[in-house]
Design an enzyme around this catalytic site. Structure first.
Site, mmCIF file in Angstrom:
data_model
loop_
_atom_site.group_PDB
_atom_site.id
_atom_site.type_symbol
_atom_site.label_atom_id
_atom_site.label_comp_id
_atom_site.label_asym_id
_atom_site.label_seq_id
_atom_site.Cartn_x
_atom_site.Cartn_y
_atom_site.Cartn_z
ATOM 1 N N LYS A 167 -33.159 -14.616 60.657
ATOM 2 C CA LYS A 167 -34.130 -13.690 61.223
ATOM 3 C C LYS A 167 -33.456 -12.684 62.142
ATOM 4 C CE LYS A 167 -38.000 -15.531 62.018
ATOM 5 N NZ LYS A 167 -39.010 -16.458 62.565
ATOM 6 N N ARG A 212 -39.112 -16.617 69.010
ATOM 7 C CA ARG A 212 -39.208 -17.125 67.643
ATOM 8 C C ARG A 212 -37.899 -17.739 67.193
ATOM 9 N NH1 ARG A 212 -41.529 -12.458 63.921
ATOM 10 N NH2 ARG A 212 -42.443 -14.197 62.764
ATOM 11 N N GLY A 218 -42.037 -22.067 58.748
ATOM 12 C CA GLY A 218 -43.020 -22.956 59.347
ATOM 13 C C GLY A 218 -42.466 -24.250 59.899
ATOM 14 N N MET A 221 -40.006 -24.650 62.291
ATOM 15 C CA MET A 221 -39.634 -24.630 63.705
ATOM 16 C C MET A 221 -40.619 -23.762 64.479
ATOM 17 S SD MET A 221 -35.489 -24.614 63.483
ATOM 18 C CE MET A 221 -35.425 -23.177 62.438
ATOM 19 N N ARG A 248 -36.511 -10.898 54.850
ATOM 20 C CA ARG A 248 -35.544 -11.869 54.327
ATOM 21 C C ARG A 248 -35.602 -11.808 52.815
ATOM 22 N NH1 ARG A 248 -39.156 -16.673 56.826
ATOM 23 N NH2 ARG A 248 -40.957 -16.478 55.463
ATOM 24 N N HIS A 295 -31.371 -47.876 33.621
ATOM 25 C CA HIS A 295 -31.346 -47.774 32.160
ATOM 26 C C HIS A 295 -32.419 -46.803 31.673
ATOM 27 C CE1 HIS A 295 -32.615 -49.037 28.073
ATOM 28 N NE2 HIS A 295 -31.319 -49.166 27.877
ATOM 29 N N SER A 324 -11.570 -39.193 30.010
ATOM 30 C CA SER A 324 -12.953 -38.787 30.255
ATOM 31 C C SER A 324 -13.449 -39.598 31.443
ATOM 32 C CB SER A 324 -13.833 -39.040 29.026
ATOM 33 O OG SER A 324 -15.157 -38.624 29.300
ATOM 34 N N CYS A 355 -18.033 -37.552 31.335
ATOM 35 C CA CYS A 355 -19.187 -37.892 30.497
ATOM 36 C C CYS A 355 -20.234 -38.689 31.253
ATOM 37 C CB CYS A 355 -18.745 -38.657 29.245
ATOM 38 S SG CYS A 355 -17.885 -40.208 29.598
ATOM 39 N N TYR A 385 -13.798 -29.900 30.066
ATOM 40 C CA TYR A 385 -15.185 -29.881 29.608
ATOM 41 C C TYR A 385 -16.026 -30.848 30.420
ATOM 42 C CZ TYR A 385 -14.281 -34.304 27.151
ATOM 43 O OH TYR A 385 -13.959 -35.609 26.854
#
Length: 902
Positions: free
Chosen positions: A27, A96, A105, A107, A340, A456, A786, A854, A874
């Protein structure tokens, strides 16, 4: 932090700029920037975040702060021609908050500092409006009491409601000066009673206490919760902005509003915002009174509207982005109170990024940085209609995004049966296991009362693109009675439920679902056109095309069958980074696996393996065909054998009942003996992975032969199979050497038998700390690594990933121990350090070592940036996360290039 004697803690708005957000907060930096642009900003100054840090650490403000504030206050008074708190024509200021990152909103703010029993009369005389002065005073007492003195806000609201009721009016603007004078007295009595002190009449005391209140608001529960949600560091602190007041509550020629330079919901250009006449800023935010659309300001105050439109264009062109603006009009004079870069929906983010490119404000590289993988994921999954009426049953962990509706079923068999009859079902379990795979495939979504994001259910669901909510502990799932209870509500099998994998919410009944045009685009079923959905698709297409051009990381898929592989290829996969062969051992083949486990002789074992070989080969032929010309990494059998056997409790009951009937099944007795024999206290650290291949003769040889024969068959059919064989859970190079020697022998036999030259590579998963630490040795026997970051995270942290998320991760997140689950985003300091070490050591031994990941982190946006940084070749992830990984790989490359150029 310690205080530096030469440190400057206060900056005038004329001294800062937008690049000083770390010091001045968002701000303050933007108020300074607007001041520099010559826009109408009320004069003021900013207390830095450094002052806040000193205060929060020591409990007191820096010694130099009071003197600096006094000097800047004196300069402000000279500029305004009035003094804070003086009885005639007083200067009033707002206090502020303003952190580096927007926390709307979260603080505190206090307006009208400087009013007192004496100065309120001076304000009334100066404004020629007694009502306005007393309205401003009651607002100060109310805000100060709530924010600074910690008084319950409802006490003031109740008093205000009583005043309106006594006057028989509906809104506070109908209260006159006399009413407001009485209300101020009531408010001051509330302060005296609840705070044990009188409302302060000294303006400087008001100011100093308000500044401390803003400092303290950095660590309120709501602020800390918001920071955790948004992953904002907790050590940044907030700046405090002290700004001369301008008043929107001076009458019908005054007002306050919020404006956006584009629609933050859609990204479309136009006039968006709200305006409220005769009001102060908090009235708009609080929704106390109904606002009018910003476009109505043109009729109310044409001059101010035209000026605002010009300023909005100036700000958007300057910031080169959507701007969120707060403004006040004081008797026809427009004042800018804040700007902002505005928050926006995922769809708006993609649209705005491409629009700004077309306008020449930004280039494609910057457009790529303006969107995120998280936003793309939001666009890809079907979602519930937000406007629909719903009945919430409970909430669990948002494990796999999407919106799913179906009839509740409580076992895999019923899920498959009902699905084949055309029913849409939701599979509900306490937790899932490999036996539930068929039911999971048949279901629209999966709901469990246990488990977390890497359970799982979660991992498999994400791999299939299924909606999943895990760990909904308030749901009591009774699979035997085929019902689920939530409080007094009972959901029987067949009742319809809806689950939201993006929020974790579970609803009773059917919630309407909105399909995703972005997935249809990736599937090749939608093209860019003229309507709104196609416009979004066109924006996604443009940004994805650029990401693909610039990214270095290739993106592969975790896929176990030809169907998933084909889908992954449509989504842009450049190969398969993980094919889990254990999924090929389930269903109808379980009997053969049981025969292998129960084998007492070499002949029995060889028979079982021989029966499995052609089935495995068929799977690989289909997979190599779907991924022809692209690499396919096949992981040899990994999970412990007990997962392929019946549940010990169910089997024990079955055997006991059979014995009681004196008709015990010999095979069941042998199975029960095997289950007891294979029982392990911690099977994930027991007989699994490479250990299986070394202990069960012929198991890995059979799998390697199936891979090699499938590759030879595909090659002889003029295909281009590119198989890579991956050995799991290796902890020492000797394990890999033994397996590789056997594999090389089998491959040579297949080459000789088929007359085909096969170029199969053999590598390993790095998923144990020892493997990472001895990577230089393991690379001598491995052609690729991997990283299995699921298990690596589990073994580094000592966490059982199936248990901890539902048990104590919530507490860890609330206490700030975790900013995010280490199973969701890679722990760079711990797990990441091992990955970095293994990369460096592996390539020191073998410079051409291919490196990938992976684990679940392969599709996590933040983790992808880390993998780019450490030099992997990759990432591999579930098919539905491939576009996200592609986008983030592009963003990582563009970000890296930008850093290098700077």
């Amino acid at each position: 932090m310690s205080e530096n004697k030469d440190q400057k803690f206060v900056y005038d708005f004329t001294e800062g700029n937008r690049d000083l957000k770390d010091l001045l907060g968002g701000k303050g930096a933007n108020l300074a920037e607007m001041t520099n642009l010559g826009l109408p900003v009320p004069p003021g100054f900013t207390i830095t975040t450094e002052a806040c840090k000193v205060y929060l650490e020591s409990g007191t403000a820096p010694a130099a702060l009071r003197e600096e504030v006094s000097a800047h206050l004196a300069a402000l008074e000279a500029k305004m021609g009035k003094k804070l708190g003086q009885s005639d024509d007083p200067l009033l200021v707002s206090v502020r908050s303003g952190a580096k990152f927007s926390m709307p909103g979260m603080m505190d703010t206090v307006l009208n500092i400087g009013l007192s029993d004496e100065s309120v009369a001076g304000l009334a005389a100066q404004a020629g409006n007694e009502r306005f002065a007393w309205d401003s005073y009651r607002r100060l007492v109310q805000m100060f009491g709530k924010t600074v003195l910690g008084i319950e806000g409802e006490l003031f609201e109740d008093a205000l409601d009583e005043a309106k009721a006594a006057k028989k009016v509906a809104v506070d603007t109908d209260l006159d000066a006399a009413d407001l004078k009485k209300l101020v007295k009531v408010f001051k009595k509330i302060v005296a009673k609840e705070a044990g002190r009188e409302f302060p009449q000294d303006a400087r005391e008001q100011l100093d206490l308000a500044v401390e209140a803003v400092f303290n608001s950095w660590n309120t529960d709501r602020a800390k919760l918001y920071r955790r949600q948004e992953r904002i560091p907790g050590d940044l602190g907030t700046a405090v902005n002290i700004c001369s007041m301008v008043f929107g509550n001076l009458g019908p020629d005054s007002g306050t509003g919020v404006a956006f330079t584009r629609d933050p919901a859609s990204g479309h250009a136009g006039v968006y915002g709200d305006y409220l006449q005769n009001a102060q800023g908090e009235d708009v935010v609080a929704g106390i009174r109904n606002t009018v659309p910003l476009a109505d300001l043109e009729t109310i105050d044409k001059a101010s509207y035209d000026q605002l439109m010009t300023i909005m264009t100036t700000l958007e062109n300057h910031y080169k982005d959507l701007c969120d603006i707060e403004f006040t009009i004081e008797r026809g004079q427009l004042w800018m109170l804040q700007t902002r870069v505005g928050k926006r929906t995922a769809g708006a983010a993609f649209r705005i990024a491409t629009q700004l490119v077309d306008q020449g404000l930004i280039d494609e590289a910057e457009a790529l940085q303006r969107v995120t993988g998280h936003q793309l994921a939001q666009l890809m999954f079907p979602r519930f209609d937000e406007g629909a009426k719903t009945t919430l049953l409970g909430r669990g962990i948002a494990a796999s995004p999407g919106a799913a509706v179906g009839k509740a079923v409580f076992d895999s068999y019923t899920a498959v049966k009902w699905s084949r009859s055309g029913e849409k079902v939701i599979l509900i379990r306490r937790e899932t296991n490999p036996d539930d795979l068929d039911g999971m495939i048949a279901s629209e979504g999966i709901l469990t009362s246990r488990g977390g994001k890497t359970s799982h259910a979660a991992v498999v669901a994400r791999g299939m693109g299924k909606t999943c909510v895990c760990g909904a502990e308030e749901l009591d799932v009774d699979t035997k009675r085929r019902r689920m209870t939530v409080g007094e509500t009972v959901i029987e099998e067949g009742d319809v439920v809806s689950i939201d994998g993006s929020t974790g919410k579970v609803y009773l009944g059917e919630v309407p679902v909105v399909p995703s045009p972005v997935v249809e685009y990736f599937e090749g079923r939608m093209h860019a056109g003229a309507d709104d959905a196609d416009e979004l698709v066109a924006a996604v297409h443009r940004i994805m095309a650029y990401a693909d051009r610039v990214r270095r990381l290739r993106v592969r898929a975790n896929a176990d069958n030809a169907e998933d592989a084909s889908r992954a290829r449509r989504f842009g996969a450049q190969g398969i980074g993980l094919c889990r062969t254990e999924h090929m051992f389930l269903g109808e083949r379980r009997e053969l696996v049981e025969r292998l486990i129960l084998a007492d002789t070499d002949e029995e074992r060889d028979e079982a393996l021989s029966a499995l070989l052609p089935l495995q080969k068929k799977d690989f032929v289909e997979l190599f065909e779907a991924m022809d010309g692209l690499p396919v990494t096949v992981r040899l059998l990994d999970p412990p054998l007990h997962e392929f056997l019946p549940d010990i409790t169910e089997l024990s009951v079955r055997v006991a009942l059979a014995e009681a009937r004196q008709d015990a099944n010999e095979n069941d007795l042998r199975l029960l003996q095997a289950v007891h024999k294979l029982h392990e206290q911690n099977p994930m650290l027991g007989l699994r992975g490479v250990r299986l291949g070394l202990v069960i003769p012929g198991l890995f040889k059979m799998q390697v032969r199936a891979i090699a024969e499938a590759a030879a068959e595909r090659k002889n059919a003029k295909g281009d199979p590119r198989a890579e064989i991956m050995v799991p859970l290796v902890g020492t190079v000797q394990e890999l050497e033994i397996v590789r020697e056997e594999a090389d022998q089998v491959i040579a036999e297949v080459e000789a038998a088929t007359g085909t030259s096969l170029k199969l590579t053999i590598g390993t998963m790095i998923e144990l700390p020892r493997a990472a630490l001895t990577a230089a040795q393991i690379a001598e026997a491995a052609q690729f690594f991997s990283f299995g970051t699921n298990d690596l995270t589990q073994t580094v942290w000592g966490f059982s990933r199936d248990d901890v998320e539902a048990s104590f991760f919530t507490a860890y997140l609330e206490k700030g121990i975790f900013g995010v689950s280490p199973f969701e985003t890679i722990d760079k300091d711990g797990v990441g350090s091992l990955v970095r070490h293994a990369v460096e050591q592996g390539r020191a031994t073998r410079p051409d070592l291919k490196l990938g990941v992976c684990g679940e982190h392969g599709g996590d946006p933040e983790s992808v940036h880390f993998f780019h940084e450490v030099g992997l070749d990759y990432v591999s992830c579930s098919p539905f996360r491939i576009p996200v990984a592609r986008l983030e790989a592009g963003r990582a490359a563009a970000e890296s290039k930008g850093s290098d150029s700077r």
